[in-house]
Motif scaffolding. Structure first.
Motif, PDB file in Angstrom:
ATOM      1  N   LEU A   1     -12.505 -50.556  13.479  1.00 59.65           N
ATOM      2  CA  LEU A   1     -12.781 -49.132  13.303  1.00 59.65           C
ATOM      3  C   LEU A   1     -14.143 -48.903  12.656  1.00 59.65           C
ATOM      4  N   ALA A   2     -14.491 -49.726  11.672  1.00 58.30           N
ATOM      5  CA  ALA A   2     -15.798 -49.585  11.029  1.00 58.30           C
ATOM      6  C   ALA A   2     -16.926 -49.860  12.015  1.00 58.30           C
ATOM      7  N   ALA A   3     -16.798 -50.920  12.804  1.00 53.97           N
ATOM      8  CA  ALA A   3     -17.826 -51.239  13.798  1.00 53.97           C
ATOM      9  C   ALA A   3     -17.920 -50.129  14.844  1.00 53.97           C
ATOM     10  N   SER A   4     -16.787 -49.570  15.232  1.00 49.05           N
ATOM     11  CA  SER A   4     -16.789 -48.468  16.200  1.00 49.05           C
ATOM     12  C   SER A   4     -17.506 -47.245  15.634  1.00 49.05           C
ATOM     13  N   LEU A   5     -17.233 -46.926  14.376  1.00 48.32           N
ATOM     14  CA  LEU A   5     -17.899 -45.779  13.762  1.00 48.32           C
ATOM     15  C   LEU A   5     -19.399 -46.007  13.620  1.00 48.32           C
ATOM     16  N   VAL A   6     -19.802 -47.235  13.346  1.00 41.22           N
ATOM     17  CA  VAL A   6     -21.246 -47.543  13.295  1.00 41.22           C
ATOM     18  C   VAL A   6     -21.855 -47.325  14.677  1.00 41.22           C
ATOM     19  N   TYR A   7     -21.158 -47.778  15.721  1.00 40.44           N
ATOM     20  CA  TYR A   7     -21.645 -47.570  17.094  1.00 40.44           C
ATOM     21  C   TYR A   7     -21.813 -46.070  17.365  1.00 40.44           C
ATOM     22  N   TYR A   8     -20.800 -45.268  17.015  1.00 42.77           N
ATOM     23  CA  TYR A   8     -20.887 -43.828  17.248  1.00 42.77           C
ATOM     24  C   TYR A   8     -22.005 -43.198  16.414  1.00 42.77           C
ATOM     25  N   LEU A   9     -22.179 -43.677  15.204  1.00 42.23           N
ATOM     26  CA  LEU A   9     -23.260 -43.174  14.360  1.00 42.23           C
ATOM     27  C   LEU A   9     -24.619 -43.447  15.000  1.00 42.23           C
ATOM     28  N   ARG A  10     -24.789 -44.612  15.584  1.00 42.06           N
ATOM     29  CA  ARG A  10     -26.050 -44.988  16.213  1.00 42.06           C
ATOM     30  C   ARG A  10     -26.351 -44.157  17.465  1.00 42.06           C
ATOM     31  N   LEU A  11     -25.346 -43.531  18.039  1.00 49.68           N
ATOM     32  CA  LEU A  11     -25.592 -42.704  19.220  1.00 49.68           C
ATOM     33  C   LEU A  11     -26.233 -41.365  18.864  1.00 49.68           C
ATOM     34  N   GLY A  12     -26.249 -41.007  17.607  1.00 47.03           N
ATOM     35  CA  GLY A  12     -27.033 -39.861  17.164  1.00 47.03           C
ATOM     36  C   GLY A  12     -26.379 -38.501  17.256  1.00 47.03           C
ATOM     37  N   SER A  13     -25.063 -38.433  17.315  1.00 46.36           N
ATOM     38  CA  SER A  13     -24.397 -37.138  17.360  1.00 46.36           C
ATOM     39  C   SER A  13     -23.430 -37.035  16.185  1.00 46.36           C
ATOM     40  N   MET A  14     -23.763 -36.192  15.214  1.00 47.35           N
ATOM     41  CA  MET A  14     -22.913 -36.062  14.037  1.00 47.35           C
ATOM     42  C   MET A  14     -21.547 -35.473  14.414  1.00 47.35           C
ATOM     43  N   ALA A  15     -21.508 -34.595  15.411  1.00 45.60           N
ATOM     44  CA  ALA A  15     -20.227 -34.038  15.836  1.00 45.60           C
ATOM     45  C   ALA A  15     -19.296 -35.144  16.343  1.00 45.60           C
ATOM     46  N   PHE A  16     -19.855 -36.101  17.071  1.00 41.48           N
ATOM     47  CA  PHE A  16     -19.037 -37.220  17.550  1.00 41.48           C
ATOM     48  C   PHE A  16     -18.609 -38.124  16.404  1.00 41.48           C
ATOM     49  N   VAL A  17     -19.493 -38.370  15.460  1.00 43.78           N
ATOM     50  CA  VAL A  17     -19.151 -39.222  14.320  1.00 43.78           C
ATOM     51  C   VAL A  17     -18.004 -38.588  13.530  1.00 43.78           C
ATOM     52  N   VAL A  18     -18.115 -37.288  13.248  1.00 45.30           N
ATOM     53  CA  VAL A  18     -17.067 -36.597  12.498  1.00 45.30           C
ATOM     54  C   VAL A  18     -15.766 -36.600  13.296  1.00 45.30           C
ATOM     55  N   GLY A  19     -15.850 -36.300  14.588  1.00 43.17           N
ATOM     56  CA  GLY A  19     -14.657 -36.297  15.431  1.00 43.17           C
ATOM     57  C   GLY A  19     -13.977 -37.653  15.485  1.00 43.17           C
ATOM     58  N   MET A  20     -14.761 -38.709  15.618  1.00 42.11           N
ATOM     59  CA  MET A  20     -14.180 -40.048  15.680  1.00 42.11           C
ATOM     60  C   MET A  20     -13.685 -40.498  14.307  1.00 42.11           C
ATOM     61  N   ALA A  21     -14.300 -40.036  13.229  1.00 39.58           N
ATOM     62  CA  ALA A  21     -13.796 -40.347  11.889  1.00 39.58           C
ATOM     63  C   ALA A  21     -12.433 -39.683  11.668  1.00 39.58           C
ATOM     64  N   VAL A  22     -12.295 -38.443  12.142  1.00 38.86           N
ATOM     65  CA  VAL A  22     -11.003 -37.760  12.049  1.00 38.86           C
ATOM     66  C   VAL A  22      -9.972 -38.511  12.885  1.00 38.86           C
ATOM     67  N   TRP A  23     -10.356 -38.916  14.108  1.00 39.13           N
ATOM     68  CA  TRP A  23      -9.431 -39.666  14.952  1.00 39.13           C
ATOM     69  C   TRP A  23      -9.059 -41.000  14.303  1.00 39.13           C
ATOM     70  N   THR A  24      -9.999 -41.650  13.635  1.00 35.98           N
ATOM     71  CA  THR A  24      -9.731 -42.904  12.936  1.00 35.98           C
ATOM     72  C   THR A  24      -8.675 -42.691  11.861  1.00 35.98           C
ATOM     73  N   ALA A  25      -8.842 -41.650  11.065  1.00 33.07           N
ATOM     74  CA  ALA A  25      -7.882 -41.353   9.995  1.00 33.07           C
ATOM     75  C   ALA A  25      -6.502 -41.038  10.576  1.00 33.07           C
ATOM     76  N   LEU A  26      -6.481 -40.249  11.636  1.00 33.14           N
ATOM     77  CA  LEU A  26      -5.210 -39.912  12.287  1.00 33.14           C
ATOM     78  C   LEU A  26      -4.554 -41.159  12.867  1.00 33.14           C
ATOM     79  N   SER A  27      -5.333 -42.018  13.504  1.00 33.53           N
ATOM     80  CA  SER A  27      -4.794 -43.259  14.079  1.00 33.53           C
ATOM     81  C   SER A  27      -4.168 -44.130  13.000  1.00 33.53           C
ATOM     82  N   LEU A  28      -4.870 -44.281  11.888  1.00 23.17           N
ATOM     83  CA  LEU A  28      -4.324 -45.101  10.803  1.00 23.17           C
ATOM     84  C   LEU A  28      -3.055 -44.482  10.223  1.00 23.17           C
ATOM     85  N   ALA A  29      -3.028 -43.160  10.092  1.00 20.43           N
ATOM     86  CA  ALA A  29      -1.814 -42.498   9.603  1.00 20.43           C
ATOM     87  C   ALA A  29      -0.638 -42.753  10.544  1.00 20.43           C
ATOM     88  N   LEU A  30      -0.888 -42.680  11.855  1.00 16.32           N
ATOM     89  CA  LEU A  30       0.180 -42.935  12.828  1.00 16.32           C
ATOM     90  C   LEU A  30       0.586 -44.403  12.842  1.00 16.32           C
TER      91      LEU A  30
END
Length: 189
Positions: free
Chosen positions: A98-127
């Protein structure tokens, strides 16, 4: 579920070191591959954000409405199942992924995607935590069924999955789903 033993300090130290080595190898690769690139059709065109080019290429093989609908359901389920299976292997494996994935998304340059994927990461871990002892059978079942539907969708589309061309499209799929959600919410990514 994972329960540390009394002698787990050395094991955790070694796993922390292994995670450190893994991230030191992956982060530079993600940094290099996250830079801007030429459009896929013209090597002399003006550079665009890599995320725009990746999503345009991915979207070209995901135009059939049924295939899109299947992807909107199956991709989040597949992502959750992968996190669940990695977590069952060991929590730190899932965290590293998950950390490596978030770094990849961060490198793509879209903060909306980073925030969205961070929320999805938290939701995935909760589930994953909520699944408890049923995690492995649920994750395996969800993974298999969701991939069956993905291939049915691509059969309808008449095009092969994008990740057959480049493995990074496994990480672009969730962005494709998120981009459609953000478009509906009128949020520019």
């Amino acid at each position: 579920a994972y329960a540390p033993s009394a002698n787990s300090y050395i094991i955790h130290s070694n796993k922390a070191y292994a995670l450190h080595v893994f991230l030191m190898a992956v982060v530079p690769w993600l940094w290099h591959h996250g830079r801007t690139m030429q459009t896929l059709n013209s090597p002399t065109a003006t550079p665009t954000r890599k995320v725009d080019a990746l999503l345009a290429h991915y979207g070209a093989s995901h135009r059939h409405p049924t295939n899109e609908l299947i992807h909107f359901v199956a991709i989040p389920l597949i992502l959750w199942s992968i996190v669940g299976l990695l977590f069952a292997l060991h929590p730190w494996v899932a965290y590293a992924f998950l950390a490596a994935s978030l770094v990849y998304y961060l490198r793509l340059g879209s903060m909306a995607f980073v925030v969205g994927m961070a929320v999805w990461t938290a939701l995935s871990l909760a589930l994953v935590f909520a699944a408890g002892p049923l995690l492995v059978p649920l994750a395996v079942g969800v993974f298999v069924v969701a991939w069956i539907f993905q291939f049915i969708g691509h059969k309808l589309e008449g095009k092969k999955p994008s990740f057959f061309e480049d493995i990074q499209y496994l990480w672009v799929g969730p962005l494709f789903v998120l981009s459609k959600l953000l478009e509906r919410l009128h949020i520019r990514w």
